[in-house]
Scaffold this active site. Sequence first.
Site, PDB file in Angstrom:
ATOM      1  N   CYS A  78      -3.125   1.129  13.795  1.00 56.99           N
ATOM      2  CA  CYS A  78      -4.054   2.239  14.012  1.00 56.99           C
ATOM      3  C   CYS A  78      -4.029   2.653  15.473  1.00 56.99           C
ATOM      4  CB  CYS A  78      -5.472   1.895  13.594  1.00 56.99           C
ATOM      5  SG  CYS A  78      -5.657   1.356  11.885  1.00 56.99           S
ATOM      6  N   HIS A 123      20.356 -26.961  -2.623  1.00 55.97           N
ATOM      7  CA  HIS A 123      19.053 -27.372  -3.131  1.00 55.97           C
ATOM      8  C   HIS A 123      18.332 -26.208  -3.805  1.00 55.97           C
ATOM      9  CE1 HIS A 123      19.266 -31.350  -1.221  1.00 55.97           C
ATOM     10  NE2 HIS A 123      19.895 -30.713  -0.240  1.00 55.97           N
ATOM     11  N   LYS A 137       3.168  -1.892  14.807  1.00 57.02           N
ATOM     12  CA  LYS A 137       3.724  -2.549  15.983  1.00 57.02           C
ATOM     13  C   LYS A 137       2.840  -3.679  16.473  1.00 57.02           C
ATOM     14  CE  LYS A 137       6.664  -2.972  19.377  1.00 57.02           C
ATOM     15  NZ  LYS A 137       7.996  -3.526  19.100  1.00 57.02           N
ATOM     16  N   GLU A 192      12.936  -5.497   7.349  1.00 56.03           N
ATOM     17  CA  GLU A 192      11.791  -4.709   7.775  1.00 56.03           C
ATOM     18  C   GLU A 192      12.125  -3.238   7.984  1.00 56.03           C
ATOM     19  OE1 GLU A 192      10.044  -6.115  11.418  1.00 56.03           O
ATOM     20  OE2 GLU A 192      11.982  -6.370  12.400  1.00 56.03           O
ATOM     21  N   LYS A 210      15.179  -8.444  10.699  1.00 52.08           N
ATOM     22  CA  LYS A 210      15.550  -7.106  11.154  1.00 52.08           C
ATOM     23  C   LYS A 210      16.015  -6.241   9.993  1.00 52.08           C
ATOM     24  CE  LYS A 210      14.230  -6.911  15.030  1.00 52.08           C
ATOM     25  NZ  LYS A 210      13.202  -7.691  14.414  1.00 52.08           N
ATOM     26  N   GLU A 226      15.890 -14.263  12.374  1.00 46.96           N
ATOM     27  CA  GLU A 226      15.642 -12.973  13.002  1.00 46.96           C
ATOM     28  C   GLU A 226      16.565 -11.890  12.443  1.00 46.96           C
ATOM     29  OE1 GLU A 226      14.009 -10.044  15.545  1.00 46.96           O
ATOM     30  OE2 GLU A 226      13.297 -11.897  14.612  1.00 46.96           O
ATOM     31  N   ASN A 260     -10.706   0.998  15.116  1.00 49.99           N
ATOM     32  CA  ASN A 260      -9.603   0.067  14.854  1.00 49.99           C
ATOM     33  C   ASN A 260     -10.201  -1.311  14.630  1.00 49.99           C
ATOM     34  OD1 ASN A 260      -7.847   2.140  15.377  1.00 49.99           O
ATOM     35  ND2 ASN A 260      -7.073   1.295  17.302  1.00 49.99           N
ATOM     36  N   GLY A 261      -9.689  -2.051  13.652  1.00 50.83           N
ATOM     37  CA  GLY A 261     -10.184  -3.397  13.401  1.00 50.83           C
ATOM     38  C   GLY A 261     -10.751  -3.534  12.011  1.00 50.83           C
ATOM     39  N   TRP A 319      -4.216   3.034   9.527  1.00 45.44           N
ATOM     40  CA  TRP A 319      -3.369   2.207   8.660  1.00 45.44           C
ATOM     41  C   TRP A 319      -4.309   1.528   7.683  1.00 45.44           C
ATOM     42  CZ3 TRP A 319      -2.228  -2.972   7.401  1.00 45.44           C
ATOM     43  CH2 TRP A 319      -0.952  -3.210   6.879  1.00 45.44           C
ATOM     44  N   ARG A 343       2.554   2.494  16.183  1.00 46.19           N
ATOM     45  CA  ARG A 343       1.630   1.447  15.765  1.00 46.19           C
ATOM     46  C   ARG A 343       1.492   1.394  14.245  1.00 46.19           C
ATOM     47  NH1 ARG A 343      -1.727  -0.303  20.029  1.00 46.19           N
ATOM     48  NH2 ARG A 343      -3.440  -0.763  18.635  1.00 46.19           N
TER      49      ARG A 343
END
Length: 608
Positions: A2, A504, A603, A488, A485, A481, A101-102, A75, A27
């Site tokens: 947000c 396994h 973000k 996402e 990448k 990582e 925000n929050g 968001w 964001r």
Amino acid sequence: MCGIVGYIGRHQAAPIILEGLERLEYRGYDSAGMAVFNGEKIQITKSIGRLKVLEELTHGGSTMQGVVGIGHTRWATHGVPSNENAHPHFNAEETITVVHNGIIENYLPLKEKMISKGYTFVSDTDTEVLAHLIDYYYKGNPLEAITKVMHRVQGSYALGILFADHPDEIFAVRKDSPLIVGQNEDGCFIASDVPAILKYTRKVYFIENQEVVRLRADHMHFYTVDEEEITKEAVTIDWDADAAEKGGYEHFMLKEMYEQPKTVTDTLMPRIKDNDIVIEELGMTDEEIQAIRKIHIVACGSAYHTGVTAKYIIEGIARIPVEVDVASEFRYRNPILEQGDMIVVISQSGETADTLAALRGTQKMGHKVLGIVNVVGSSIAREADNVMYTWAGPEIAVATTKAYSAQLIALYLLAMKFGKARGTLQAPAFCNMLEDLKRLPAQIEMLLSNKNRIQRFANRYIGAKDVFFIGRGIDYAISLEGSLKLKEISYIHSEAYAAGELKHGTISLIEQGTLVAAVATQDALFQKTLSNMVEVKARGAFVLAVTNEGNTEIEKAADYVIYIPRTNPYFTNSLAIIPLQLFGYYVAVGKGCDVDKPRNLAKSVTVE
């Protein structure tokens, strides 16, 4: 996640707010809205979708006349994306307007209380509760009403608030969600991050928890939750607004990948002096380093992956036991911390909610915390006992690249300093490693210049359904990582596995044509990984290998090989990750994905 932007001053507010929100698009959001006082009333416009929808509805802000206003990109958390759930929210008379925000954790009992008092709700959000609560307590004094609400709500919030009968003021409030205010000769600003207002001012104030700001066109006043006025010192932001622009690149992510050589240099070189590593901000003597019993690294996402890498490096070089925790698990698992334990929290934004909560919980237990962060003045930077900055500059793309590389460098430096102080890293090896560190920027630049070859390979896997990454030791950390990448930004299902775990259960997922990316940079484990590559290839996999120059034996087991320059085995993550970043990027571009702003992601994750 947000974004909040507000302005009060001499100019029209709406265009400034829209421009600021545009700089906060990274964001993550699914709706946007603005509220502007037009001289008679608070005018509100909001919509679902991208910010361009709001820009079109308001003709670039020209239909919302007025010099005071607040804006928001949302968001969704409470309630689906919709016009009703979009911010700003307001009381019944639309005389009090709030952006938030929050998350308000006790919003349900508060909502029930408001309903019992005759208030009607039009959205599913927790934020609308705030608008009605402020209305309930408002008796003509905005500051009094706001602080009463602050005493009654639980959770995290950054707020921008307008009162119709105080049209020459904006109020801003913060608890556990980032918020800054800024000022220039033409007015005052509020924002949830620096890039939103950097075009207009470099003079900003970081709002602390439980603080309220009253902004007017020519000045601002700061208060505690008990309405006591306080003074604050301004911080001057020293990076240029142009650093947050694309600079001719198609995407911010591509630009930031190409900034990695500079990022590594900027993080590394100021800490190398007279062929030694000097980390003054660490605040530890050699004796204190020698007394470390265990290190706990706490982080989320890509920062967690750098921690996994650091575990191998610190244990290998300095012989200190290291535990690496996902912050959202660490904060709730009642960790066992003893005297002599060192806690390191890692975050690009310095606002990551779970990491910040872990820091605070650890400090309550009496332990000092080292923060590794990229944003000066962020919550973790201010609250950690010591802070080590990664000088990556602003990172706009949601998927981190250059901040990840900078975090690796910071952890390499810590490992080497600890090893030298504890006598586990002798002078000849230390000097050789230092030279390898200095070569990394040029080696990264060379790998980036090979992007066309990686792009051609990526184009073959635009339609992939599943991709698996495997590796051992540090190569497993690299695989984590690389997999993140890809998934996402391209939305392709991807997983990373320790290569020894294949038999396994995981190997049952391999079928004809499945892409398996094998990372094999650790010479001591090379033959073991080679065997795993043979196993998946025998079951129909197409094998992409990332390995060191000279390891040509791998071509017998791989269908496609990317070679990276030779460096110290502990530093290979800095090089091997580059082609994997490029691979994920070009797959996503080929699919037409929104590379800089992937769906459902933000973000700065400032709520749980």
